[in-house]
Design a protein around this motif. Structure first.
Motif, short mmCIF file in Angstrom:
data_model
loop_
_atom_site.label_atom_id
_atom_site.label_comp_id
_atom_site.label_asym_id
_atom_site.label_seq_id
_atom_site.Cartn_x
_atom_site.Cartn_y
_atom_site.Cartn_z
N ILE A 1 -4.11 31.11 11.06
CA ILE A 1 -3.75 31.18 12.47
C ILE A 1 -3.99 29.79 13.03
CG2 ILE A 1 -4.31 32.14 14.73
CD1 ILE A 1 -4.83 34.09 11.51
N ASP A 2 -2.96 29.22 13.64
CA ASP A 2 -3.03 27.87 14.19
C ASP A 2 -3.17 27.93 15.71
OD1 ASP A 2 -2.54 26.85 11.63
OD2 ASP A 2 -0.37 26.85 11.95
N VAL A 3 -3.91 26.97 16.25
CA VAL A 3 -4.12 26.87 17.70
C VAL A 3 -3.83 25.42 18.09
CG1 VAL A 3 -5.80 27.12 19.57
CG2 VAL A 3 -5.95 28.60 17.56
N ARG A 4 -3.10 25.25 19.22
CA ARG A 4 -2.83 23.90 19.72
C ARG A 4 -2.85 23.88 21.24
NH1 ARG A 4 3.69 23.22 18.56
NH2 ARG A 4 4.37 24.71 20.15
N ASP A 5 -2.96 22.71 21.80
CA ASP A 5 -2.93 22.50 23.24
C ASP A 5 -1.48 22.52 23.71
OD1 ASP A 5 -3.00 21.48 25.85
OD2 ASP A 5 -4.48 19.94 25.37
N SER A 6 -1.16 23.40 24.65
CA SER A 6 0.22 23.51 25.10
C SER A 6 0.71 22.25 25.82
CB SER A 6 0.39 24.73 26.02
OG SER A 6 -0.40 24.58 27.18
N LYS A 7 -0.21 21.45 26.38
CA LYS A 7 0.17 20.22 27.06
C LYS A 7 0.43 19.08 26.07
CE LYS A 7 -3.54 19.90 29.57
NZ LYS A 7 -4.28 20.81 28.75
N ALA A 8 -0.09 19.19 24.87
CA ALA A 8 0.04 18.13 23.86
C ALA A 8 0.32 18.75 22.51
CB ALA A 8 -1.22 17.28 23.84
N PRO A 9 1.46 19.41 22.35
CA PRO A 9 1.72 20.16 21.11
C PRO A 9 1.79 19.32 19.84
CG PRO A 9 3.67 20.10 22.50
CD PRO A 9 2.55 19.51 23.30
N THR A 10 2.03 18.02 19.96
CA THR A 10 2.10 17.19 18.76
C THR A 10 0.77 16.50 18.45
OG1 THR A 10 2.90 15.31 20.04
CG2 THR A 10 4.57 16.77 19.07
N ALA A 11 -0.26 16.78 19.25
CA ALA A 11 -1.56 16.13 19.06
C ALA A 11 -2.38 16.71 17.91
CB ALA A 11 -2.38 16.21 20.35
N GLY A 12 -1.93 17.80 17.34
CA GLY A 12 -2.65 18.40 16.22
C GLY A 12 -2.97 19.86 16.47
#
Length: 62
Positions: free
Chosen positions: A28-39
């Protein structure tokens, strides 16, 4: 949950401070919606279930 699709919680507000989650089956992956390419952070299914359970438990505390 449909796999490989990024989702935002239905409880997220419109203030832009959200995380997105996707289920890849094996992780399950989690990311920041404001910076989706940040990791992303990735959790195994058992770790994710434990994390979600702990949030639900803590949320119910007075």
């Amino acid at each position: 949950m449909e796999r490989n699709v990024w989702r935002t919680s239905s409880r997220s507000g419109s203030n832009g401070q959200c995380v997105e989650v996707r289920d890849r089956g094996t992780a399950i992956d989690v990311r920041d919606s404001k910076a989706p390419t940040a990791g992303t952070l990735s959790f195994g299914p058992a770790s994710w279930d434990a994390f979600v359970s702990s949030i639900k438990t803590d949320h119910r505390r007075p």
